[in-house]
Design an enzyme around this catalytic site. Sequence first.
Site, PDB file in Angstrom:
ATOM      1  N   ARG A 233      45.741 -71.032-141.205  1.00 25.85           N
ATOM      2  CA  ARG A 233      45.777 -69.764-141.921  1.00 25.85           C
ATOM      3  C   ARG A 233      44.523 -69.659-142.787  1.00 25.85           C
ATOM      4  O   ARG A 233      44.114 -70.618-143.455  1.00 25.85           O
ATOM      5  CB  ARG A 233      47.030 -69.668-142.807  1.00 25.85           C
ATOM      6  CG  ARG A 233      48.305 -69.361-142.030  1.00 25.85           C
ATOM      7  CD  ARG A 233      48.260 -67.987-141.366  1.00 25.85           C
ATOM      8  NE  ARG A 233      49.446 -67.630-140.591  1.00 25.85           N
ATOM      9  CZ  ARG A 233      49.560 -67.776-139.266  1.00 25.85           C
ATOM     10  NH1 ARG A 233      48.580 -68.304-138.559  1.00 25.85           N
ATOM     11  NH2 ARG A 233      50.653 -67.370-138.655  1.00 25.85           N
ATOM     12  N   GLU A 262      42.938 -60.147-141.643  1.00 30.92           N
ATOM     13  CA  GLU A 262      42.558 -60.061-140.223  1.00 30.92           C
ATOM     14  C   GLU A 262      42.699 -58.632-139.727  1.00 30.92           C
ATOM     15  O   GLU A 262      43.748 -58.032-139.953  1.00 30.92           O
ATOM     16  CB  GLU A 262      43.426 -61.003-139.394  1.00 30.92           C
ATOM     17  CG  GLU A 262      43.168 -62.456-139.770  1.00 30.92           C
ATOM     18  CD  GLU A 262      43.916 -63.468-138.898  1.00 30.92           C
ATOM     19  OE1 GLU A 262      44.704 -63.049-138.034  1.00 30.92           O
ATOM     20  OE2 GLU A 262      43.692 -64.669-139.085  1.00 30.92           O
ATOM     21  N   HIS A 281      41.430 -65.312-134.036  1.00 28.24           N
ATOM     22  CA  HIS A 281      42.842 -65.764-134.040  1.00 28.24           C
ATOM     23  C   HIS A 281      43.368 -65.919-132.598  1.00 28.24           C
ATOM     24  O   HIS A 281      44.335 -65.266-132.200  1.00 28.24           O
ATOM     25  CB  HIS A 281      43.719 -64.792-134.844  1.00 28.24           C
ATOM     26  CG  HIS A 281      44.982 -65.437-135.348  1.00 28.24           C
ATOM     27  ND1 HIS A 281      45.595 -65.085-136.538  1.00 28.24           N
ATOM     28  CD2 HIS A 281      45.759 -66.425-134.827  1.00 28.24           C
ATOM     29  CE1 HIS A 281      46.692 -65.807-136.709  1.00 28.24           C
ATOM     30  NE2 HIS A 281      46.813 -66.633-135.674  1.00 28.24           N
TER      31      HIS A 281
HETATM   32  C1  MLT Z   1      51.471 -68.282-135.060  1.00 26.26           C
HETATM   33  O1  MLT Z   1      51.750 -68.157-136.248  1.00 26.26           O
HETATM   34  O2  MLT Z   1      52.348 -68.436-134.201  1.00 26.26           O
HETATM   35  C2  MLT Z   1      50.051 -68.272-134.623  1.00 26.26           C
HETATM   36  O3  MLT Z   1      49.168 -68.121-135.681  1.00 26.26           O
HETATM   37  C3  MLT Z   1      49.788 -67.299-133.535  1.00 26.26           C
HETATM   38  C4  MLT Z   1      50.044 -65.872-133.892  1.00 26.26           C
HETATM   39  O4  MLT Z   1      50.004 -65.465-135.044  1.00 26.26           O
HETATM   40  O5  MLT Z   1      50.325 -65.090-132.986  1.00 26.26           O
END
Ligand code: MLT
Length: 320
Positions: A233, A262, A281
């Site tokens: 994060r 983001e 990401h």
């Molecule tokens: C998650 O929290 O599963 C990952 O960061 C991937 C996403 O956010 O889709």
Amino acid sequence: MTFHVLIPDDVDPKAIDILKNAEGLTVTAPGKLSQEQLVAQSAGVHAMLIRSGVKITPEVLAAAPDLKAVARAGVGVDNVDLNAATEHGVVVMNTPGGNTISTAEFTFGLMLSLARQIPAGDASMKAGKWDRKNFMGVELRGKTLGLIGFGRIGQAIAKRAVAFEMTVIAHDPYVPADVFAQFHTESVDLDTLYARANFISLHALITDETRGMINTAAIAKMKDGVRIINAARGALINDADLAEGIKSGKVTGAALDVYDVEPPPADHPLVGLANVIDTPHLAASTSDAQVVVAIEAAELIRDFLLKGAAQNVCNPAVLK
Ligand code: MLT
């Protein structure tokens, strides 16, 4: 009674089928909705299956008085206001296992890219150059990898790092000693990790303790030439402090897949900076992982609405 499920994001069709085929459920799957569209379509909805594309805010919850459950296809529930969900009696569930390997493999890719400047070499070729002098790298073999956070993803990375003949050290106060041993990883305190690691990879959750933990004070404790990877994060890093660390040469490079906001703003101090690899990401974005997390999330919703089974609950206070 029939329950209505809304899927306000693009998910694998297999997940939609699981819900559509369950007797007692109706499904609306319009694809990715904007926040305004989500608010407008929330009335009468009993459960939502989400990814990271929408936010479950107090406004959404107010527009969804019948909402009982939200399932996140993925790990992070930072796009859900957990306190507000709890106040509204909405159970929030996630799918913590489904994208572990994809995220670990991507993190490893970032580490190799940093060690060998692979993206910069590619950009240079695309710019028509044949430059073999400016991309001298380092091996991973014999280097020390410091993992901050040793949950599922940290453990999967440790396993791979050991195969690359790295020494792995990790800091995670919530993981029992025998788990570190199982992954040939030494459990250390943070200062020791900073002092010893050539590569530092972040795998911690955002808490009051971890927010902005990679700051000037922490960087000062690190080895000269350290390389930092973040596919967890963005808020773990104080961006301005890391940018300074890179410009000063103390930090050789960073590879970032996540950002506090983001997409990051155009003036983000680390995006576009030399010696920083940025990706949007992508760590969990594999066809393999997205199918698994979407199916798991659909099953969570089905079992919650039809059987009252609450698993992987992120706001357990709601059940009290
Ligand atoms: C998650 O929290 O599963 C990952 O960061 C991937 C996403 O956010 O889709």
